[in-house]
Write an enzyme that holds these catalytic residues in place. Structure first.
Site, PDB file in Angstrom:
ATOM      1  N   ASP A   5       0.879  -1.218  -0.041  1.00 51.76           N
ATOM      2  CA  ASP A   5      -0.045  -0.048   0.132  1.00 51.76           C
ATOM      3  C   ASP A   5       0.982   1.149  -0.176  1.00 51.76           C
ATOM      4  OD1 ASP A   5      -1.647   2.119   0.509  1.00 51.76           O
ATOM      5  OD2 ASP A   5      -2.200   1.419   2.537  1.00 51.76           O
ATOM      6  N   GLY A   7       0.889   4.944   0.030  1.00 49.08           N
ATOM      7  CA  GLY A   7       0.073   6.143   0.529  1.00 49.08           C
ATOM      8  C   GLY A   7       0.869   7.238   0.470  1.00 49.08           C
ATOM      9  N   ASN A   8       0.324   8.644   0.643  1.00 54.85           N
ATOM     10  CA  ASN A   8       1.196   9.875   0.607  1.00 54.85           C
ATOM     11  C   ASN A   8       2.051   9.866   1.319  1.00 54.85           C
ATOM     12  OD1 ASN A   8      -0.027  11.261  -1.922  1.00 54.85           O
ATOM     13  ND2 ASN A   8      -1.921  10.724  -1.024  1.00 54.85           N
ATOM     14  N   LEU A  11       4.736   3.636   3.193  1.00 53.67           N
ATOM     15  CA  LEU A  11       4.442   2.492   2.408  1.00 53.67           C
ATOM     16  C   LEU A  11       4.462   1.536   3.405  1.00 53.67           C
ATOM     17  CD1 LEU A  11       7.088   1.015   0.055  1.00 53.67           C
ATOM     18  CD2 LEU A  11       6.369  -0.444   1.703  1.00 53.67           C
ATOM     19  N   CYS A 101      -7.573   4.901  -5.158  1.00 54.35           N
ATOM     20  CA  CYS A 101      -7.347   3.396  -5.260  1.00 54.35           C
ATOM     21  C   CYS A 101      -7.437   3.018  -3.727  1.00 54.35           C
ATOM     22  CB  CYS A 101      -6.026   3.069  -5.895  1.00 54.35           C
ATOM     23  SG  CYS A 101      -5.685   1.181  -5.874  1.00 54.35           S
ATOM     24  N   ASP A 102      -6.553   3.657  -2.791  1.00 51.78           N
ATOM     25  CA  ASP A 102      -6.914   3.155  -1.198  1.00 51.78           C
ATOM     26  C   ASP A 102      -8.079   3.389  -0.861  1.00 51.78           C
ATOM     27  OD1 ASP A 102      -6.466   5.845  -1.423  1.00 51.78           O
ATOM     28  OD2 ASP A 102      -5.016   6.095   0.109  1.00 51.78           O
TER      29      ASP A 102
HETATM   30  N1  LIG Z   1       5.521   5.650  12.740  1.00 52.67           N
HETATM   31  C1  LIG Z   1       4.850   6.802  11.988  1.00 52.67           C
HETATM   32  N2  LIG Z   1       5.307   7.265  11.184  1.00 52.67           N
HETATM   33  C2  LIG Z   1       4.596   8.289  10.390  1.00 52.67           C
HETATM   34  N3  LIG Z   1       3.393   8.400  10.379  1.00 52.67           N
HETATM   35  C3  LIG Z   1       2.776   7.664  11.452  1.00 52.67           C
HETATM   36  C4  LIG Z   1       3.640   6.884  12.057  1.00 52.67           C
HETATM   37  N4  LIG Z   1       2.510   6.333  13.101  1.00 52.67           N
HETATM   38  C5  LIG Z   1       1.436   7.036  12.856  1.00 52.67           C
HETATM   39  N5  LIG Z   1       1.397   7.661  11.890  1.00 52.67           N
HETATM   40  C6  LIG Z   1       0.309   8.693  11.496  1.00 52.67           C
HETATM   41  O1  LIG Z   1      -0.078   8.176  10.340  1.00 52.67           O
HETATM   42  C7  LIG Z   1      -0.710   9.158   9.351  1.00 52.67           C
HETATM   43  C8  LIG Z   1      -0.379   8.615   7.904  1.00 52.67           C
HETATM   44  O2  LIG Z   1      -1.191   7.708   7.945  1.00 52.67           O
HETATM   45  P1  LIG Z   1      -1.258   6.677   6.804  1.00 52.67           P
HETATM   46  O3  LIG Z   1      -2.672   5.828   7.000  1.00 52.67           O
HETATM   47  O4  LIG Z   1       0.062   5.827   6.676  1.00 52.67           O
HETATM   48  O5  LIG Z   1      -1.295   7.522   5.493  1.00 52.67           O
HETATM   49  P2  LIG Z   1      -0.950   7.391   3.909  1.00 52.67           P
HETATM   50  O6  LIG Z   1      -1.890   5.901   3.363  1.00 52.67           O
HETATM   51  O7  LIG Z   1      -1.477   8.748   3.338  1.00 52.67           O
HETATM   52  O8  LIG Z   1       0.453   7.156   3.785  1.00 52.67           O
HETATM   53  C9  LIG Z   1       0.435  10.125   9.685  1.00 52.67           C
HETATM   54  O9  LIG Z   1      -0.111  11.444   9.515  1.00 52.67           O
HETATM   55  C10 LIG Z   1       0.870  10.161  11.036  1.00 52.67           C
HETATM   56  O10 LIG Z   1       0.089  10.993  11.826  1.00 52.67           O
HETATM   57  C1  LIG Z   2      -7.684  11.024  -1.170  1.00 54.92           C
HETATM   58  C2  LIG Z   2      -6.418  10.570  -1.138  1.00 54.92           C
HETATM   59  C3  LIG Z   2      -5.471  11.721  -1.226  1.00 54.92           C
HETATM   60  C4  LIG Z   2      -5.973   9.874   0.108  1.00 54.92           C
HETATM   61  O1  LIG Z   2      -4.719   9.399   0.227  1.00 54.92           O
HETATM   62  P1  LIG Z   2      -4.014   8.870   1.559  1.00 54.92           P
HETATM   63  O2  LIG Z   2      -4.292   9.831   2.599  1.00 54.92           O
HETATM   64  O3  LIG Z   2      -4.232   7.734   1.953  1.00 54.92           O
HETATM   65  O4  LIG Z   2      -2.503   8.993   1.301  1.00 54.92           O
HETATM   66  C5  LIG Z   2      -6.127   9.736  -2.242  1.00 54.92           C
HETATM   67  O5  LIG Z   2      -7.156   8.453  -1.918  1.00 54.92           O
HETATM   68  C6  LIG Z   2      -6.209  10.120  -3.604  1.00 54.92           C
HETATM   69  O6  LIG Z   2      -5.103  10.838  -4.064  1.00 54.92           O
HETATM   70  N1  LIG Z   2      -7.520  10.256  -4.164  1.00 54.92           N
HETATM   71  C7  LIG Z   2      -7.641  10.575  -5.485  1.00 54.92           C
HETATM   72  C8  LIG Z   2      -9.059  11.794  -5.426  1.00 54.92           C
HETATM   73  C9  LIG Z   2     -10.083  11.148  -5.023  1.00 54.92           C
HETATM   74  O7  LIG Z   2     -10.366  10.251  -4.401  1.00 54.92           O
HETATM   75  O8  LIG Z   2     -11.262  11.646  -5.604  1.00 54.92           O
HETATM   76  K   LIG Z   3      -4.358   5.413   3.502  1.00 56.42           K
END
Ligand SMILES: Nc1ncnc2c1ncn2[C@@H]1O[C@H](COP(=O)(O)OP(=O)(O)O)[C@@H](O)[C@H]1O
Ligand SMILES: CC(C)(COP(=O)(O)O)[C@@H](O)C(=O)NCCC(=O)O
Ligand SMILES: [K+]
Length: 242
Positions: A5, A7-8, A11, A101-102
């Site tokens: 996965d 994410g922004n 990983l 996608c997530d």
């Molecule tokens: N060890 C960590 N490192 C970074 N972020 C963390 C950690 N534990 C919790 N978080 C929290 O998780 C959030 C990111 O959530 P996550 O679901 O991984 O996001 P994404 O899917 O966007 O990458 C960050 O805003 C932070 O507050």
């Molecule tokens: C809304 C999001 C930024 C969430 O991403 P995440 O916080 O999981 O990194 C991501 O799902 C995304 O880029 N979506 C595209 C825009 C949309 O869902 O309409």
């Molecule tokens: K996410």
């Protein structure tokens, strides 16, 4: 299997065995260099020798291409998930060229055709999506509490706060408290309002900030950290059957 996965912010990966049990899992900040981070993990992945890699990514074509290049060296088949608004498990009214996608996989992992559900993803962005008996009605996107704080920091002269904790939604008497409490209330208040408008929807939360946010929501919340993984498993399971 290996599930990724991207994410922004982080990983996440899960290695699962033949019966779907997790044998290894981790979440790491990728600092916009997911391919380099993956490179450092390839030894570990090779040791487990998964027979397939399923990937959710919201990082865009350029970073996905670099990730593909790194994964190609493993000689293990891999595939990125593509959103399908007409999926057997859940129909969606959302523009499926745009739906993250997530977000979609989290819903796919939670969806239950007998229920009304509100799926809240608390990552870099906070997403709130409504599902009525396996039909996605649409949703909302908010900047996370951390992104909101950064935008105040960079858009104002007198707010110089870049750290502190989000632990209350009562009014603040200092800049530090007013910023943290205001931001937390913006998300919590939105969730409470949406749940007020949709009283029969079960609230389900996932993502890195779910625990911080859920504490202040005024209805019972189900915290589930397995939604995206569950969605990936369901997606590839269905795709193999069709
Ligand atoms: N060890 C960590 N490192 C970074 N972020 C963390 C950690 N534990 C919790 N978080 C929290 O998780 C959030 C990111 O959530 P996550 O679901 O991984 O996001 P994404 O899917 O966007 O990458 C960050 O805003 C932070 O507050
Ligand atoms: C809304 C999001 C930024 C969430 O991403 P995440 O916080 O999981 O990194 C991501 O799902 C995304 O880029 N979506 C595209 C825009 C949309 O869902 O309409
Ligand atoms: K996410």
């Amino acid at each position: 299997m290996l599930w990724l996965d991207l994410g922004n912010t982080r990983l996440k990966y899960w290695l699962t065995d033949d019966i779907g049990q997790i044998v290894a899992h981790d979440a790491k900040q990728h600092l916009q260099a997911p391919a380099e981070l993956l490179m450092g993990l390839t030894d570990r992945f090779e040791r487990y020798a998964p027979d397939f890699i399923g990937i959710s990514s919201v990082l865009g074509d350029n970073l996905n291409a670099k990730v593909s290049e790194t994964l190609s060296r493993l000689n293990i088949p891999f595939e990125f998930v593509h959103v399908d608004a007409a999926h057997t498990l859940m129909k969606s009214a959302y523009n499926d060229q745009q739906l993250g996608c997530d977000r979609w996989l989290q819903m796919l992992g939670a969806v239950d055709k007998k229920k009304r559900q509100c799926v809240i993803g608390c990552g870099t962005a906070v997403t709130i999506d409504l599902i009525d008996h396996a039909e996605h009605l649409g949703g909302y996107i908010f900047p996370s509490i951390y992104l909101q704080r950064e935008s105040l920091f960079s858009g104002t002269k007198q707010i110089t706060i870049s750290n502190g904790t989000f632990d209350s939604v009562s009014q603040g008497l200092t800049t530090q408290d007013a910023v943290h409490r205001g931001i937390l209330l913006s998300i919590v208040g939105a969730i409470n309002e949406i749940s007020h408008r949709h009283p029969n929807f079960e609230l389900i939360m996932t993502g890195g900030d779910a625990a911080i946010i859920s504490q202040h929501v005024n209805r019972p919340v189900r915290l589930r950290d397995d939604l995206l993984l569950n969605g990936l498993a369901r997606y590839f399971d269905y795709r193999n059957k069709s």
